[in-house]
Design an enzyme around this catalytic site. Sequence first.
Site, mmCIF file in Angstrom:
data_model
loop_
_atom_site.group_PDB
_atom_site.id
_atom_site.type_symbol
_atom_site.label_atom_id
_atom_site.label_comp_id
_atom_site.label_asym_id
_atom_site.label_seq_id
_atom_site.Cartn_x
_atom_site.Cartn_y
_atom_site.Cartn_z
ATOM 1 N N HIS A 67 -11.294 -27.665 -39.293
ATOM 2 C CA HIS A 67 -12.577 -28.285 -38.944
ATOM 3 C C HIS A 67 -12.567 -29.800 -39.188
ATOM 4 N N SER A 90 -9.479 -29.540 -34.335
ATOM 5 C CA SER A 90 -10.374 -28.717 -35.132
ATOM 6 C C SER A 90 -10.013 -27.241 -34.893
ATOM 7 N N SER A 95 -17.341 -27.215 -34.883
ATOM 8 C CA SER A 95 -17.369 -27.703 -36.274
ATOM 9 C C SER A 95 -17.015 -29.164 -36.456
ATOM 10 N N ASP A 145 -6.268 -23.317 -40.514
ATOM 11 C CA ASP A 145 -7.507 -22.719 -41.027
ATOM 12 C C ASP A 145 -7.939 -21.647 -40.024
ATOM 13 N N GLU A 206 -5.666 -21.991 -44.992
ATOM 14 C CA GLU A 206 -6.886 -22.323 -45.725
ATOM 15 C C GLU A 206 -7.780 -21.136 -46.027
ATOM 16 N N ASN A 231 -5.951 -19.944 -49.629
ATOM 17 C CA ASN A 231 -7.256 -19.315 -49.883
ATOM 18 C C ASN A 231 -7.322 -18.639 -51.240
ATOM 19 N N LYS A 236 -9.818 -22.363 -54.877
ATOM 20 C CA LYS A 236 -10.265 -22.421 -53.491
ATOM 21 C C LYS A 236 -11.291 -21.313 -53.272
ATOM 22 N N ASP A 240 -14.912 -22.777 -52.960
ATOM 23 C CA ASP A 240 -15.257 -23.051 -51.561
ATOM 24 C C ASP A 240 -16.017 -21.850 -50.967
ATOM 25 N N ASN A 241 -15.404 -20.698 -50.972
ATOM 26 C CA ASN A 241 -16.000 -19.516 -50.325
ATOM 27 C C ASN A 241 -17.314 -19.142 -51.000
ATOM 28 N N CYS A 245 -20.414 -21.884 -49.699
ATOM 29 C CA CYS A 245 -21.352 -21.156 -48.827
ATOM 30 C C CYS A 245 -22.731 -21.046 -49.472
ATOM 31 N N HIS A 351 -15.086 -16.531 -40.358
ATOM 32 C CA HIS A 351 -14.298 -17.530 -39.643
ATOM 33 C C HIS A 351 -14.398 -17.401 -38.136
ATOM 34 N N HIS A 404 -19.440 -27.336 -46.068
ATOM 35 C CA HIS A 404 -19.592 -27.494 -47.507
ATOM 36 C C HIS A 404 -19.600 -28.977 -47.906
ATOM 37 N N SER A 412 -10.577 -27.337 -52.558
ATOM 38 C CA SER A 412 -9.776 -26.667 -51.520
ATOM 39 C C SER A 412 -8.654 -27.557 -51.038
ATOM 40 N N GLN A 416 -4.574 -27.578 -50.739
ATOM 41 C CA GLN A 416 -3.858 -27.743 -49.474
ATOM 42 C C GLN A 416 -2.743 -28.792 -49.630
HETATM 43 P P1 NAD Z 1 -13.619 -11.264 -48.657
HETATM 44 O O1 NAD Z 1 -12.519 -10.398 -48.168
HETATM 45 O O2 NAD Z 1 -13.657 -11.744 -50.056
HETATM 46 O O3 NAD Z 1 -15.032 -10.558 -48.388
HETATM 47 C C1 NAD Z 1 -15.318 -9.870 -47.203
HETATM 48 C C2 NAD Z 1 -16.165 -8.668 -47.629
HETATM 49 O O4 NAD Z 1 -16.678 -8.022 -46.474
HETATM 50 C C3 NAD Z 1 -15.336 -7.627 -48.404
HETATM 51 O O5 NAD Z 1 -15.967 -7.331 -49.631
HETATM 52 C C4 NAD Z 1 -15.323 -6.426 -47.473
HETATM 53 O O6 NAD Z 1 -15.358 -5.214 -48.173
HETATM 54 C C5 NAD Z 1 -16.599 -6.636 -46.682
HETATM 55 N N1 NAD Z 1 -16.595 -5.979 -45.365
HETATM 56 C C6 NAD Z 1 -15.566 -5.863 -44.490
HETATM 57 N N2 NAD Z 1 -15.978 -5.200 -43.388
HETATM 58 C C7 NAD Z 1 -17.284 -4.906 -43.580
HETATM 59 C C8 NAD Z 1 -18.278 -4.227 -42.812
HETATM 60 N N3 NAD Z 1 -17.981 -3.705 -41.618
HETATM 61 N N4 NAD Z 1 -19.518 -4.118 -43.325
HETATM 62 C C9 NAD Z 1 -19.831 -4.620 -44.533
HETATM 63 N N5 NAD Z 1 -18.943 -5.270 -45.330
HETATM 64 C C10 NAD Z 1 -17.687 -5.401 -44.834
HETATM 65 O O7 NAD Z 1 -13.639 -12.514 -47.653
HETATM 66 P P2 NAD Z 1 -14.403 -13.896 -47.907
HETATM 67 O O8 NAD Z 1 -13.499 -14.820 -48.628
HETATM 68 O O9 NAD Z 1 -15.728 -13.589 -48.438
HETATM 69 O O10 NAD Z 1 -14.509 -14.451 -46.386
HETATM 70 C C11 NAD Z 1 -15.291 -13.791 -45.434
HETATM 71 C C12 NAD Z 1 -15.132 -14.553 -44.117
HETATM 72 O O11 NAD Z 1 -15.641 -15.886 -44.262
HETATM 73 C C13 NAD Z 1 -13.684 -14.736 -43.674
HETATM 74 O O12 NAD Z 1 -13.627 -14.719 -42.257
HETATM 75 C C14 NAD Z 1 -13.345 -16.137 -44.170
HETATM 76 O O13 NAD Z 1 -12.267 -16.692 -43.434
HETATM 77 C C15 NAD Z 1 -14.639 -16.838 -43.897
HETATM 78 N N6 NAD Z 1 -14.920 -18.081 -44.662
HETATM 79 C C16 NAD Z 1 -15.818 -18.905 -44.085
HETATM 80 C C17 NAD Z 1 -16.175 -20.072 -44.759
HETATM 81 C C18 NAD Z 1 -17.159 -21.005 -44.109
HETATM 82 O O14 NAD Z 1 -17.297 -22.146 -44.601
HETATM 83 N N7 NAD Z 1 -17.858 -20.604 -43.057
HETATM 84 C C19 NAD Z 1 -15.606 -20.384 -45.996
HETATM 85 C C20 NAD Z 1 -14.697 -19.489 -46.553
HETATM 86 C C21 NAD Z 1 -14.355 -18.319 -45.877
HETATM 87 N N1 3DD Z 2 -15.285 -25.382 -44.409
HETATM 88 C C1 3DD Z 2 -16.537 -25.338 -44.912
HETATM 89 N N2 3DD Z 2 -17.031 -26.576 -45.047
HETATM 90 C C2 3DD Z 2 -16.055 -27.438 -44.643
HETATM 91 C C3 3DD Z 2 -15.977 -28.848 -44.574
HETATM 92 N N3 3DD Z 2 -17.011 -29.612 -44.948
HETATM 93 N N4 3DD Z 2 -14.846 -29.428 -44.114
HETATM 94 C C4 3DD Z 2 -13.780 -28.670 -43.731
HETATM 95 C C5 3DD Z 2 -13.777 -27.288 -43.781
HETATM 96 C C6 3DD Z 2 -14.927 -26.675 -44.240
HETATM 97 C C7 3DD Z 2 -14.469 -24.223 -44.142
HETATM 98 C C8 3DD Z 2 -13.624 -24.009 -45.358
HETATM 99 O O1 3DD Z 2 -14.435 -23.326 -46.297
HETATM 100 C C9 3DD Z 2 -12.398 -23.199 -45.065
HETATM 101 O O2 3DD Z 2 -11.683 -23.330 -46.189
HETATM 102 C C10 3DD Z 2 -12.659 -21.756 -44.846
HETATM 103 O O3 3DD Z 2 -13.176 -21.414 -43.794
HETATM 104 O O4 3DD Z 2 -12.219 -20.951 -45.718
#
Ligand code: NAD
Ligand code: 3DD
Length: 481
Positions: A67, A90, A95, A145, A206, A231, A236, A240-241, A245, A351, A404, A412, A416
């Site tokens: 991103h 990206s 994003s 990522d 990532e 990750n 991280k 981050d997660n 979030c 993701h 974030h 994070s 990296q």
């Molecule tokens: P994780 O594996 O820790 O958690 C996912 C959870 O979802 C698990 O507990 C799993 O049991 C549950 N799950 C799976 N399928 C399911 C279903 N059908 N119904 C209900 N629960 C279900 O993963 P995470 O680290 O929490 O990441 C989740 C997603 O978010 C991933 O795609 C990750 O890449 C993404 N992510 C996004 C950001 C962001 O900034 N948007 C940041 C970090 C991670």
């Molecule tokens: N992700 C969330 N916020 C972000 C930011 N400000 N810059 C870059 C990436 C960013 C996504 C991350 O959390 C990535 O590590 C993921 O998806 O796990």
Amino acid sequence: MIESSKDPSYIDLDLSLKYRVKDISLAEEGYKDMQLSEKEMPGLMAIRKKYGPEKPFKGLKIMGSLHMTIQTAMLIDTLYELGADIRWASCNIFSTQDHAAAAIAQKGSAAVFAWKGETLDEFWWCTEQALVWPDGSGPDLIVDDGGDATLYVHQGVKMEKDPSLLDHKTNSLDEKCLIDRLRVGFQEDPKKWSTIAKKIRGVSEETTTGVHRLYQLAEKKELLFPAINVNDSVTKSKFDNLYGCRESLADGIKRGTDIMIAGKTVIVAGYGDVGKGCAASMKGYGAIVWVTEIDPICALQAAMEGYRVVTMEEAVPHGDIFVTATGNYHVIKGEHIELMKDEAIICNIGHFDNEIEMSYLDNHPKAVKINIKPQVDKWVLESGRSVIVLAEGRLVNLGCATGHPSFVMSNSFSNQTLAQIKLAKEDLETKVYTLPKELDEEVARLHLKNLSVSLTQMTQEQADYLGIPINGPFKTDNYKY
Ligand code: NAD
Ligand code: 3DD
């Protein structure tokens, strides 16, 4: 027989381009925003100070698919200061922060191909532009990522070994765009991706979903180069997660809808690191938070935190706001959407955009899409009820907001950078690695001062009692939240 004609939507590579961004005049704003991040990214600043003089990336080419935000711009500048030759795209069509891309493009710390609101054809064009240098060579290292850059190289090699795959028909527009590009590449050089893959020292991944893809490749013995799972560094995923979030989900929902969260029923699908942060955030705003889970341990954790744990079927008639955070597929299906309250808000923070069955809405003959504003759509269903979908089902915190904050991304991106240094310096076996605990603790230490933390120093007697070195590494299981 491989189709010879290029798909009309195909965009030719142009390796003479130094960058392609939305508006280069935004660079000044980007610089200022980056400057504001310096104090909030102590890990990256310390790594520049410690490793800058030795230039560990001198002579090495780094491609990034991550991103293109202000925080990523700070990562790029760190890699640049450590000597790298960088190209960047990206990893998501919504994003990019255009002023961040403009700043990097104008500074020249990377050749950047990214803008907010790319089409899927443009997304895969940007990815290939970032993977291929002007002399036709590829990267030595990849920062990934979600795994799309890793996928591009692996699919390229696969199709060179079996060109019939280039005629594979698919309903997925994403997959079609990639296959179209690989077909043209194959016709120009049937060894393009095999040659590029041979030179790649490794990839640092990532995010959870990207790491999942790496382990799947490794299991199938298809992994072409070493990979570091960033990750699962504690500093991280447990930061981050979780905490990232916890702040950026609300930002995305509110910028998209201005909705009052207090008193509403929020359904969080998935109670992993991301889901935990989302649930805590919504609870903090005064929402009634229900969780759905498949994993009994995570479900038990949610229940012990006071959340109702229900199935999606039980949740749909009650939810006002739905958030998917599972990394899984079609967690919210069309049949669920049809049963939702009028004007329920649906968003994803996982993701990829397949957690919500967007194809049900896109292909439904009676569903009408009304665009409210960029990344905010109202879908009027056959029943006459509507739902509000954010960022077309793509990650809402980066699609509708800026992701974030810098401080958590400093954790994070410190990981990296340390992972990239490991890949640069060590000739690793082709498998998936995680970083050693010492580095995780080093990253944490780099961030304590900003929060005026006073860390307690153990005595030697205590260290002997615990049987661990006086300054760590400490116990590894403290953080299982
Ligand atoms: P994780 O594996 O820790 O958690 C996912 C959870 O979802 C698990 O507990 C799993 O049991 C549950 N799950 C799976 N399928 C399911 C279903 N059908 N119904 C209900 N629960 C279900 O993963 P995470 O680290 O929490 O990441 C989740 C997603 O978010 C991933 O795609 C990750 O890449 C993404 N992510 C996004 C950001 C962001 O900034 N948007 C940041 C970090 C991670
Ligand atoms: N992700 C969330 N916020 C972000 C930011 N400000 N810059 C870059 C990436 C960013 C996504 C991350 O959390 C990535 O590590 C993921 O998806 O796990």
